[in-house]
Design an enzyme around this catalytic site. Structure first.
Site, PDB file in Angstrom:
ATOM      1  CD  GLN A 149      -3.311   0.184   1.951  1.00 14.75           C
ATOM      2  OE1 GLN A 149      -3.314  -0.969   2.346  1.00 14.75           O
ATOM      3  NE2 GLN A 149      -4.208   1.062   2.326  1.00 14.75           N
ATOM      4  CB  SER A 202       2.160  -5.067   3.727  1.00  9.81           C
ATOM      5  OG  SER A 202       0.988  -5.064   4.515  1.00  9.81           O
ATOM      6  CG  LEU A 203      -1.042  -4.927  -0.696  1.00  8.11           C
ATOM      7  CD1 LEU A 203      -1.370  -5.487  -2.076  1.00  8.11           C
ATOM      8  CD2 LEU A 203      -1.752  -3.618  -0.514  1.00  8.11           C
ATOM      9  NE  ARG A 235      -3.352  -8.376   4.587  1.00  5.84           N
ATOM     10  CZ  ARG A 235      -2.532  -7.350   4.433  1.00  5.84           C
ATOM     11  NH1 ARG A 235      -2.868  -6.357   3.599  1.00  5.84           N
ATOM     12  NH2 ARG A 235      -1.385  -7.267   5.091  1.00  5.84           N
ATOM     13  CG  HIS A 294       1.897  -4.588   9.271  1.00 11.09           C
ATOM     14  ND1 HIS A 294       1.708  -5.909   8.951  1.00 11.09           N
ATOM     15  CD2 HIS A 294       1.765  -3.896   8.111  1.00 11.09           C
ATOM     16  CE1 HIS A 294       1.484  -6.028   7.654  1.00 11.09           C
ATOM     17  NE2 HIS A 294       1.504  -4.822   7.117  1.00 11.09           N
ATOM     18  CD  GLN A 303       1.130  -9.714   5.586  1.00  7.41           C
ATOM     19  OE1 GLN A 303      -0.045  -9.398   5.683  1.00  7.41           O
ATOM     20  NE2 GLN A 303       1.740  -9.881   4.418  1.00  7.41           N
TER      21      GLN A 303
END
Length: 308
Positions: A9, A92-93, A117, A201, A250
């Protein structure tokens, strides 16, 4: 050796992937399949919408994956396959994009998982209560020590270990602001509050982790064609059960990107290809693995350059 890496992101931009879709039928098909999986024209938002709506977490996550997979499918059209990589990884994503490219997840499941998500992460903490800040000029060990010792009310923790001089902290807004001030006193060059809508996170994302654990339990995960270097371990995994667990971890865990890149470089990776929108990962990689070659694959000209 080579690694394919996929952005997270913040890389989103109006128009991303459009040129690929115009040139490569396989790239256009990615956007069509994502639209069908989500039951809406996400592609129209990506190409013709406004950046504020695209940046909403529930939109940005599947959109960035779609742009990455469009670039990857365009590469495949030119004869470059997942077997041309020794590892995959994603920030991340981007980890979902990496797993999709490696055949561990279908495109449709990946789109639906990322939409869920994004929604779950946004809903985990009321807007305005959470925050994130980028700390520039301090290493992870220093930042981690400060957040553990900061005291006072609220949660704050090291969320992203991006490169040797960039760490992101996350948590309750007041605690993040207090920690950011402490970072400046400790010698940080800058402590920048980030324009995000939730404390990603961090342990505050536990409700979202529970949602993803339930969703991932109902999705088939296959062994990836090449190992995934997972965010929360910074090491290679291939076993579907382990991948499923790590995707849940995660959500609340630290993205160990610096270690992931360093470990791949130590294993012999000399080329990193950033596949998708933006060049944020490339900058980080150059500061971690200084002797490595970095390429960006996001528009047709990038793919033409690979053939040359």
């Amino acid at each position: 050796m080579r690694a394919f890496v996929f952005p997270g992101q913040g890389a989103q931009a109006i128009g991303m992937g459009r040129e690929l879709a115009e040139v490569y039928p396989a790239a256009r098909e990615v956007f069509e399949q994502v639209d069908e999986a989500l039951g809406e024209k996400l592609s129209d938002l990506i190409w013709n919408g406004d950046i504020e709506t695209l940046t909403l977490t529930q939109n940005a996550q599947p959109a960035l994956m779609a742009a990455s997979m469009a670039a990857f499918r365009a590469m495949e059209s030119e004869g470059l396959t997942i077997q041309d990589a020794n590892f995959v990884a994603g920030h991340s994503l981007g980890e979902y994009s990496a797993l999709c490219a490696a055949g561990a997840l279908t495109l449709e499941d990946t789109a639906r998982l990322l939409r869920l998500r994004g929604q779950a992460m946004q809903e985990a903490v009321p807007v305005g209560q959470g925050a994130m800040a980028a700390i520039l000029g301090l290493d992870f060990a220093t930042v981690d020590h400060i957040v553990r010792d900061i005291g006072g009310e609220g949660v704050v923790q090291a969320a992203n270990d991006n490169d040797p001089g960039q760490v992101v902290i996350s948590g309750h807004k007041d605690a993040v602001e207090r920690a950011a001030a402490a970072m400046k006193l400790a010698g940080a060059k800058r402590a920048l509050m980030l324009p995000v809508s939730a404390p990603f996170h961090s342990v505050l994302m536990q409700p979202a982790a529970a949602v993803m654990a339930n969703a991932l339990a109902g999705v088939d995960i296959h062994p990836p064609a090449v190992p995934l270097v997972a965010n929360v371990r910074a090491e290679a995994v291939t076993e579907p059960g382990a991948i499923r667990r790590l995707l849940v971890e995660q959500v609340t865990g630290t993205v160990r990107w610096r270690e992931s890149i360093a470990n791949m470089a130590e294993a012999g990776v000399t080329e990193f290809w950033e596949i998708g929108a933006g060049k944020a990962l490339s900058g980080m990689i150059k500061r971690i693995a200084k002797d490595a070659t970095v390429r960006n694959i996001g528009v047709p000209a990038d793919i033409a350059a690979l053939k040359g």
